[in-house]
Design a protein around this motif. Structure first.
Motif, mmCIF file in Angstrom:
data_model
loop_
_atom_site.group_PDB
_atom_site.id
_atom_site.type_symbol
_atom_site.label_atom_id
_atom_site.label_comp_id
_atom_site.label_asym_id
_atom_site.label_seq_id
_atom_site.Cartn_x
_atom_site.Cartn_y
_atom_site.Cartn_z
ATOM 1 N N GLN A 1 0.813 -1.214 0.000
ATOM 2 C CA GLN A 1 0.000 0.000 0.000
ATOM 3 C C GLN A 1 0.849 1.267 0.000
ATOM 4 N N ALA A 2 2.132 1.160 0.351
ATOM 5 C CA ALA A 2 3.004 2.336 0.429
ATOM 6 C C ALA A 2 3.454 2.818 -0.939
ATOM 7 N N SER A 3 3.174 2.043 -1.972
ATOM 8 C CA SER A 3 3.569 2.428 -3.343
ATOM 9 C C SER A 3 2.439 2.095 -4.303
ATOM 10 N N VAL A 4 1.276 2.670 -4.053
ATOM 11 C CA VAL A 4 0.076 2.342 -4.830
ATOM 12 C C VAL A 4 0.235 2.653 -6.311
ATOM 13 N N PHE A 5 0.921 3.743 -6.636
ATOM 14 C CA PHE A 5 1.036 4.196 -8.027
ATOM 15 C C PHE A 5 2.355 3.793 -8.674
ATOM 16 N N GLY A 6 3.067 2.869 -8.036
ATOM 17 C CA GLY A 6 4.318 2.396 -8.598
ATOM 18 C C GLY A 6 5.532 3.132 -8.085
ATOM 19 N N PHE A 7 5.325 4.108 -7.216
ATOM 20 C CA PHE A 7 6.417 4.837 -6.575
ATOM 21 C C PHE A 7 5.955 5.166 -5.155
ATOM 22 N N PRO A 8 6.875 5.475 -4.241
ATOM 23 C CA PRO A 8 6.486 5.746 -2.854
ATOM 24 C C PRO A 8 5.430 6.845 -2.749
ATOM 25 N N ASN A 9 4.396 6.580 -1.988
ATOM 26 C CA ASN A 9 3.307 7.550 -1.827
ATOM 27 C C ASN A 9 3.771 8.941 -1.397
ATOM 28 N N PRO A 10 4.761 9.051 -0.494
ATOM 29 C CA PRO A 10 5.159 10.400 -0.049
ATOM 30 C C PRO A 10 5.712 11.287 -1.153
ATOM 31 N N LEU A 11 6.181 10.698 -2.255
ATOM 32 C CA LEU A 11 6.630 11.528 -3.373
ATOM 33 C C LEU A 11 5.453 12.307 -3.948
ATOM 34 N N LEU A 12 4.293 11.669 -3.980
ATOM 35 C CA LEU A 12 3.077 12.362 -4.414
ATOM 36 C C LEU A 12 2.728 13.464 -3.424
ATOM 37 N N GLY A 13 2.928 13.170 -2.132
ATOM 38 C CA GLY A 13 2.645 14.166 -1.111
ATOM 39 C C GLY A 13 3.528 15.383 -1.226
ATOM 40 N N LEU A 14 4.802 15.180 -1.559
ATOM 41 C CA LEU A 14 5.720 16.320 -1.699
ATOM 42 C C LEU A 14 5.214 17.307 -2.750
ATOM 43 N N VAL A 15 4.650 16.780 -3.833
ATOM 44 C CA VAL A 15 4.141 17.631 -4.912
ATOM 45 C C VAL A 15 2.817 18.285 -4.524
ATOM 46 N N THR A 16 1.871 17.475 -4.067
ATOM 47 C CA THR A 16 0.524 17.996 -3.813
ATOM 48 C C THR A 16 0.481 18.954 -2.622
ATOM 49 N N TYR A 17 1.188 18.615 -1.558
ATOM 50 C CA TYR A 17 1.220 19.547 -0.425
ATOM 51 C C TYR A 17 1.963 20.826 -0.790
ATOM 52 N N GLY A 18 2.944 20.708 -1.666
ATOM 53 C CA GLY A 18 3.636 21.902 -2.157
ATOM 54 C C GLY A 18 2.687 22.819 -2.907
ATOM 55 N N ILE A 19 1.765 22.240 -3.662
ATOM 56 C CA ILE A 19 0.759 23.034 -4.379
ATOM 57 C C ILE A 19 -0.122 23.782 -3.385
ATOM 58 N N VAL A 20 -0.489 23.107 -2.304
ATOM 59 C CA VAL A 20 -1.318 23.742 -1.278
ATOM 60 C C VAL A 20 -0.602 24.957 -0.693
ATOM 61 N N VAL A 21 0.687 24.823 -0.435
ATOM 62 C CA VAL A 21 1.464 25.960 0.082
ATOM 63 C C VAL A 21 1.411 27.129 -0.906
ATOM 64 N N CYS A 22 1.567 26.837 -2.180
ATOM 65 C CA CYS A 22 1.532 27.893 -3.209
ATOM 66 C C CYS A 22 0.175 28.591 -3.248
ATOM 67 N N VAL A 23 -0.903 27.814 -3.157
ATOM 68 C CA VAL A 23 -2.236 28.422 -3.147
ATOM 69 C C VAL A 23 -2.398 29.300 -1.911
ATOM 70 N N GLY A 24 -1.953 28.800 -0.767
ATOM 71 C CA GLY A 24 -2.059 29.578 0.459
ATOM 72 C C GLY A 24 -1.295 30.888 0.381
ATOM 73 N N MET A 25 -0.096 30.853 -0.180
ATOM 74 C CA MET A 25 0.691 32.073 -0.331
ATOM 75 C C MET A 25 -0.006 33.053 -1.271
ATOM 76 N N SER A 26 -0.634 32.537 -2.308
ATOM 77 C CA SER A 26 -1.366 33.403 -3.240
ATOM 78 C C SER A 26 -2.539 34.077 -2.547
ATOM 79 N N VAL A 27 -3.238 33.318 -1.712
ATOM 80 C CA VAL A 27 -4.371 33.883 -0.977
ATOM 81 C C VAL A 27 -3.897 34.978 -0.030
ATOM 82 N N ILE A 28 -2.799 34.736 0.676
ATOM 83 C CA ILE A 28 -2.247 35.749 1.585
ATOM 84 C C ILE A 28 -1.879 37.022 0.821
ATOM 85 N N ALA A 29 -1.400 36.849 -0.410
ATOM 86 C CA ALA A 29 -1.003 37.997 -1.237
ATOM 87 C C ALA A 29 -2.205 38.742 -1.815
#
Length: 212
Positions: free
Chosen positions: A80-108
């Protein structure tokens, strides 16, 4: 206005009966997205590094492996730790990074159209659904817990409910007036309830054995 409503959106001019075409969130909403996104990136980064260490040295024991139940190694070595053929946290690094970018845009002070917020909401829905599946797998299939995974579950639940609340209040998601009013006053109640259910499931599954 109570402190619980400080994440409310910044009102936008209406251009039709269906509500504002563009909307921006409050600074508090942006800060919430930035904090939850950063915590998600942090959790994903720690898990990723531990995964690489484990690949290099099968005897490696991550700091989060505290006892037979809190065992990050068991989680990382599961299918279950590699559902998409690569470690799940690699997906998290990208998607959570997007959330940070959206949050910074909202603050701006950025304002985004309806399709943008609905797409963002769909992303958080996928995230909370995926985390729920991983939680069920951890509790009832792998029979182990990972502290960093639990942190990722928590921040994903928070961002999902607050983004959903934002879209309901702005009329981007159709909802009756009563539900819009509920979100306006008690957005915090839904993530608290959601997280409370997760805690109950964990204690029901293991009870006092969590600390054995």
């Amino acid at each position: 206005m109570s402190s619980m409503t400080t994440v409310h959106d910044v009102p936008a001019p209406r251009t039709g009966d269906d509500g504002p075409r563009r909307a921006g969130g409050s600074r508090a909403f942006g800060v919430l997205l930035v904090i939850t996104g950063l915590l998600g990136v942090f959790a994903s980064g720690i898990i990723t590094m531990d995964k690489f260490h484990l690949l290099e040295d099968p005897s490696y024991k991550p700091a989060c492996s505290l006892n037979p139940i809190f065992s990050c190694v068991s989680i990382m070595q599961s299918d279950q730790a590699s559902v998409f053929g690569f470690p799940n946290p690699l997906l998290g690094l990208v998607t959570y990074g997007i959330v940070v970018c959206v949050g910074m845009s909202v603050i701006a002070g950025a304002r985004f159209p309806r399709w943008y917020w609905l797409t963002f909401n769909a992303g958080t829905l996928f995230g909370v659904g995926f985390c729920t599946w991983l939680m069920v797998q951890s509790l009832y299939e792998i029979n182990r817990l990972c502290l960093w995974c639990m942190l990722a579950w928590t921040v994903t639940i928070l961002m999902f409910w607050y983004v959903t609340s934002f879209n309901v209040r702005n009329g981007f998601l159709p909802a009756p007036k009563g539900l819009r009013n509920f979100f306006a006053e008690f957005t915090w109640a839904l993530p608290v309830l959601h997280l409370g259910i997760v805690v109950i499931l964990i204690f029901t599954r293991w009870g006092a054995n969590l600390w054995a």
